[in-house]
Design a protein around this motif. Structure first.
Motif, PDB file in Angstrom:
ATOM      1  N   ALA A  65       0.835  -1.202   0.000  1.00  0.00           N
ATOM      2  CA  ALA A  65       0.000   0.000   0.000  1.00  0.00           C
ATOM      3  C   ALA A  65       0.870   1.252   0.000  1.00  0.00           C
ATOM      4  N   LEU A  66       1.965   1.222   0.762  1.00  0.00           N
ATOM      5  CA  LEU A  66       2.884   2.357   0.792  1.00  0.00           C
ATOM      6  C   LEU A  66       3.526   2.568  -0.573  1.00  0.00           C
ATOM      7  N   PHE A  67       3.960   1.487  -1.202  1.00  0.00           N
ATOM      8  CA  PHE A  67       4.587   1.599  -2.531  1.00  0.00           C
ATOM      9  C   PHE A  67       3.622   2.212  -3.541  1.00  0.00           C
ATOM     10  N   ALA A  94       5.592  -2.052 -13.643  1.00  0.00           N
ATOM     11  CA  ALA A  94       4.920  -3.353 -13.738  1.00  0.00           C
ATOM     12  C   ALA A  94       4.522  -3.856 -12.358  1.00  0.00           C
ATOM     13  N   TYR A  95       5.402  -3.673 -11.385  1.00  0.00           N
ATOM     14  CA  TYR A  95       5.099  -4.127 -10.017  1.00  0.00           C
ATOM     15  C   TYR A  95       3.951  -3.314  -9.421  1.00  0.00           C
ATOM     16  N   TYR A  96       3.894  -2.035  -9.742  1.00  0.00           N
ATOM     17  CA  TYR A  96       2.827  -1.160  -9.266  1.00  0.00           C
ATOM     18  C   TYR A  96       1.460  -1.680  -9.706  1.00  0.00           C
ATOM     19  N   HIS A  97       1.321  -2.006 -10.985  1.00  0.00           N
ATOM     20  CA  HIS A  97       0.031  -2.472 -11.490  1.00  0.00           C
ATOM     21  C   HIS A  97      -0.356  -3.805 -10.857  1.00  0.00           C
ATOM     22  N   ARG A  98       0.627  -4.666 -10.606  1.00  0.00           N
ATOM     23  CA  ARG A  98       0.328  -5.929  -9.929  1.00  0.00           C
ATOM     24  C   ARG A  98      -0.121  -5.683  -8.495  1.00  0.00           C
ATOM     25  N   PRO A 129       8.410   5.551 -10.862  1.00  0.00           N
ATOM     26  CA  PRO A 129       8.785   4.144 -10.939  1.00  0.00           C
ATOM     27  C   PRO A 129       9.716   3.852 -12.106  1.00  0.00           C
ATOM     28  N   THR A 130      10.581   2.859 -11.922  1.00  0.00           N
ATOM     29  CA  THR A 130      11.359   2.317 -13.023  1.00  0.00           C
ATOM     30  C   THR A 130      10.426   1.464 -13.892  1.00  0.00           C
TER      31      THR A 130
END
Length: 298
Positions: A8-10, A64-68, A58-59
């Motif tokens: 959630a923080l990310f 990609a990690y954000y959307h997941r 984001p890199t």
């Protein structure tokens, strides 16, 4: 921080573009937030965020990690709803103050009773809001909307009218048609989006005409515009619902009723580039249920 709190923080850091703002939103200190993301990157073995002195983004791997992460937390919220359809968490919404006070707040107790774990942060504003950067989940806006990648859900249309105070009309006369407006003044409403003073607008024989009268008072807020009208400082146009009490009391008088301005669309907007969480979806559905009956279908 546990894994879900870190996810959630990310998400919040990416949305806000700031460690400090995201940490404040999540109720942790900046050092705790920094440590949690550093540990997350070490565990994944990749850099998720690019940091500069003014902004965080984001890199490629982080995007990609954000959307997941967004999908995972949305699915978790759905799972937590259970059979009673309850949702939990904070919903941040931005809406014009008068609309919030007259339509949303009176209906809000029923929503909160239906969802005891839901919290609503109601921001009052009429300016353009960057939903993602400012951490706002949705906004309610009136009028034509600029092109954007937001999802727009129409709530309806507001009837607009032209009004003035008895004192103003006694001094300037009562116009019978827009052609009679020579010698009149308007309260200039300055658009927060364009910075330009909006002209008065009238419809005659199906044609929309604009009239830019002189203004000795300029405002950029709807409440100030209404107050200035009551004080006899000029003509003003606004949604009819806003002046219901003033018209009933005689503080303001409607004029040029046969030449109404075009109705103003009302919409709720939310980001299109992420999965809509259950708490926001429930709130948006409630907005439609609550606000739409007040307006004409659009």
């Amino acid at each position: 921080m546990d894994r879900l709190a870190t996810l959630a923080l990310f998400i919040r850091i990416v949305d806000r573009g700031s460690f400090s703002a995201a940490a404040a939103d999540c109720g942790v200190s900046r050092p705790v937030a920094t440590g949690a993301i550093k540990a997350l990157e070490q565990r994944l073995g990749t850099r998720l965020l690019q940091r500069s002195t003014r902004h965080v983004q984001p890199t490629v791997e982080g995007e990609a990690y954000y959307h997941r992460c967004v999908a995972i937390l949305a699915d978790l919220e759905d799972a937590d709803r259970g059979s009673n359809g309850a949702v939990a968490g904070l919903v941040r919404v931005d809406v014009a103050g008068y609309l919030a006070r007259t339509m949303l707040l009176p209906a809000l107790p029923a929503l909160l009773a239906r969802h005891p774990a839901l919290t609503v942060h109601l921001g009052e504003g009429e300016r353009f809001v960057d939903l993602v950067r400012e951490g706002v989940d949705c906004v309610v806006r009136a009028g034509a909307l600029p092109d954007s990648d937001m999802v727009v859900r129409r709530l309806g249309e507001m009837k607009e009218i032209t009004v003035a105070s008895p004192r103003y009309l006694a001094d300037h006369g009562v116009p019978a048609t827009p052609d009679d407006l020579d010698g009149h003044v308007m309260i200039g409403f300055v658009s927060s989006r364009t910075g330009q003073t909006l002209p008065l607008e009238f419809t005659r024989d199906g044609e929309v005409i604009e009239v830019a009268l002189p203004s000795r008072v300029l405002v950029n807020g709807a409440d100030s515009s209404a107050t200035a009208a009551r004080l006899g400082l000029g003509l003003v146009q606004a949604p009819a619902y806003r002046f219901a009490d003033d018209l009933a009391s005689g503080a303001l008088i409607e004029i040029l009723a046969d030449f109404l301005p075009t109705p103003t669309p009302v919409s709720v907007l939310y980001p299109s580039n992420r999965q809509l969480s259950p708490r926001v979806r429930v709130f948006v559905d409630w907005l439609v249920e609550t606000i739409a009956p007040h307006f004409e279908s659009g």
